[in-house]
Design a protein around this motif. Structure first.
Motif, PDB file in Angstrom:
ATOM      1  N   ARG A 142       0.825  -1.217   0.000  1.00  0.00           N
ATOM      2  CA  ARG A 142       0.000   0.000   0.000  1.00  0.00           C
ATOM      3  C   ARG A 142       0.861   1.271   0.000  1.00  0.00           C
ATOM      4  O   ARG A 142       0.629   2.205  -0.763  1.00  0.00           O
ATOM      5  N   LEU A 191      -0.477   2.649   9.652  1.00  0.00           N
ATOM      6  CA  LEU A 191      -1.733   2.963   8.954  1.00  0.00           C
ATOM      7  C   LEU A 191      -1.779   4.438   8.553  1.00  0.00           C
ATOM      8  O   LEU A 191      -2.316   4.800   7.504  1.00  0.00           O
ATOM      9  N   LEU A 198      -4.512   5.494   5.819  1.00  0.00           N
ATOM     10  CA  LEU A 198      -5.724   4.711   6.085  1.00  0.00           C
ATOM     11  C   LEU A 198      -6.271   4.937   7.496  1.00  0.00           C
ATOM     12  O   LEU A 198      -7.136   4.191   7.949  1.00  0.00           O
ATOM     13  N   ALA A 221     -10.098   5.604   7.471  1.00  0.00           N
ATOM     14  CA  ALA A 221     -10.861   4.392   7.129  1.00  0.00           C
ATOM     15  C   ALA A 221     -10.783   3.385   8.277  1.00  0.00           C
ATOM     16  O   ALA A 221     -11.741   2.639   8.530  1.00  0.00           O
ATOM     17  N   LEU A 247      -9.340  -3.917   4.748  1.00  0.00           N
ATOM     18  CA  LEU A 247      -9.021  -2.486   4.657  1.00  0.00           C
ATOM     19  C   LEU A 247      -7.801  -2.291   3.745  1.00  0.00           C
ATOM     20  O   LEU A 247      -7.800  -1.431   2.852  1.00  0.00           O
ATOM     21  N   SER A 286      -7.513  -0.973  -0.504  1.00  0.00           N
ATOM     22  CA  SER A 286      -6.764   0.238  -0.824  1.00  0.00           C
ATOM     23  C   SER A 286      -5.765  -0.011  -1.968  1.00  0.00           C
ATOM     24  O   SER A 286      -4.992   0.872  -2.315  1.00  0.00           O
TER      25      SER A 286
END
Ligand SMILES: Cc1cc2nc3c(=O)[nH]c(=O)nc-3n(C[C@H](O)[C@H](O)[C@H](O)COP(=O)(O)OP(=O)(O)OC[C@H]3O[C@@H](n4cnc5c(N)ncnc54)[C@H](O)[C@@H]3O)c2cc1C
Length: 381
Positions: free
Chosen positions: A21, A59, A64, A67, A111, A115
């Motif tokens: 990510r 994160l 993120l 989220a 999650l 992404s």
């Protein structure tokens, strides 16, 4: 070195997906190879608590954090400690203001997956081996054939990493502790009295050389571990896993002397049991750098879960490695620096997990657990 290095990440666990990510956010292409057939092919396991300076920080770097709020369970940070006769030794149910939110593993994985472009993760791709392709590059072999060459292969493939043997001769060793995992579905409706017993978080009972850790997950599910200090293979011999009722009864027998209310947790368990022997790499595990290869997460430093840091370490490894690759744009240099920092950073965490495993189920194990809870309560913001 290519200006656009070809990067393969082995394993779509929390470590591998966090790395993918952050690289993706910064325009660095990578392919994740995962042995599971699809994202929901197996339950991902129990609830995890993420820590501010590691899991939550990763994160944030993955953009993120917002989220994450939709799946974080701040209300489930409570802790209860019972003596085996049911006497409450410690009870902290007002922990929703704590800074270690719980999250279900499956929700965390979704999650991260949501992404990423779906094409970045290749399912049903179990890495079988690696082959030196020269000049620091590697070919990967899978059941469907070979792929490569890759400039960098990141082993994020957990305890039994297929990448690790190419950098290290160490193998994880059995800690002497074996968990029998069980679950209770829909506990608030099906067994409200047991829901109260477990509380809003984790229930811990220890005594007579064994222990029980039971934890509330999302969707009114509770996951528990019956913990034994036994030789490898003892659990498989003791319990007949072909019969659900025989396992339930066996657990009740093994925990004879615990209060009936506690034993009811086994009686209420659903059909699925899993045996989880606990393995760890040595504290301070490190390796001599090998061009084109590195490890993150459990592949690099699997440890007993008693420190509660495993997933947090994996995600922080990912964030640090990504940060250095993005900042330096020079993979050799970035990986060397990542490994140097990671080896040092991991020592306290691995030490505390090893100490946790060693003292757990000792003659004064429950007193140590109580002392730890009391000290944490004193430091909570
Ligand atoms: C019983 C138990 C309880 C735990 N509780 C906690 C806790 O409360 N808090 C905490 O922080 N940590 C806990 N941990 C530790 C935590 O689960 C791990 O530290 C964390 O999952 C590590 O993340 P990872 O991404 O490095 O590896 P993993 O989560 O193991 O992910 C590795 C991925 O690689 C894939 N893979 C493996 N081999 C291959 C291959 N050959 N080819 C392709 N893909 C492959 C796997 O399918 C998997 O998806 C617990 C562990 C256990 C055993």
């Amino acid at each position: 070195m290519h200006s656009n290095p070809r990067i393969a990440i082995i394993g779509a666990g929390p470590g591998g997906l966090t790395l993918a990510r952050i690289l993706y956010l910064h325009g660095i292409a990578a392919t994740v190879y995962e042995q599971e057939v699809h994202p929901l092919s197996r339950p991902q396991g129990g609830s995890l608590d993420l820590h501010e300076d590691s899991g939550l920080l990763a994160l944030e770097r993955a953009e993120l954090s917002d989220a994450f709020q939709a799946i974080a369970r701040y209300d489930d940070q409570g802790t209860r400690l019972l003596a085996r006769n049911g006497q409450v030794l410690f009870d902290d149910q007002n922990a929703s203001g704590g800074n270690r939110p719980e999250v279900d593993r499956t929700a965390l994985r979704s999650l991260l997956l949501d992404s990423l472009p779906p094409s970045m993760v290749r399912w049903n791709c179990a890495l079988l081996g690696l082959e030196d392709a020269g000049e620091g590059c590697w070919n990967l072999s899978f059941g469907h054939g070979n792929e490569g060459p890759f400039d960098w292969v990141v082993g994020a493939d957990g305890t039994w990493s297929r990448v690790r043997p190419f950098v290290s001769t160490y193998e994880p060793q059995y800690s002497g502790l074996c968990f029998v995992e069980f679950g209770i579905n829909d506990i608030d409706r099906s067994h409200p009295e047991l829901a109260l017993l477990v509380g809003r978080g984790m229930l811990n009972v220890e005594g007579d050389g064994k222990a029980l850790i039971v934890q509330r997950n999302g969707n009114s599910h509770v996951r528990g571990y019956a913990i034994f200090r036994v030789p490898m293979g003892w659990v498989e011999k003791r319990f007949d896993f072909t019969s659900v009722s025989a396992v339930r009864e066996g657990l009740v027998q093994e925990f004879a002397g615990y209060s009936e209310e506690i034993l009811n947790l086994f009686r209420a368990s659903s059909d699925e049991f899993a045996v989880r022997p606990i393995f760890a790499l040595p504290v301070g595990h490190s390796w001599v750098r090998r061009p084109g290869l590195t490890l993150i997460g459990d592949a690099a430093h699997v440890m007993s879960p008693f420190g509660g840091d495993g997933v947090n370490n994996a995600m922080l490894d990912a964030a640090e490695l990504a940060h250095l690759l993005i900042e330096r744009r020079q993979c050799n240099n970035a990986v060397a620096e990542y490994e140097r920092r990671m080896f040092e950073r991991l020592v306290p965490s691995a030490k505390s997990a090893a100490e946790g495993a060693a003292t757990f189920l000792s003659h004064d194990g429950q007193a140590l657990t109580l002392a730890m809870y009391l000290s944490h309560q004193g430091t909570r913001p």
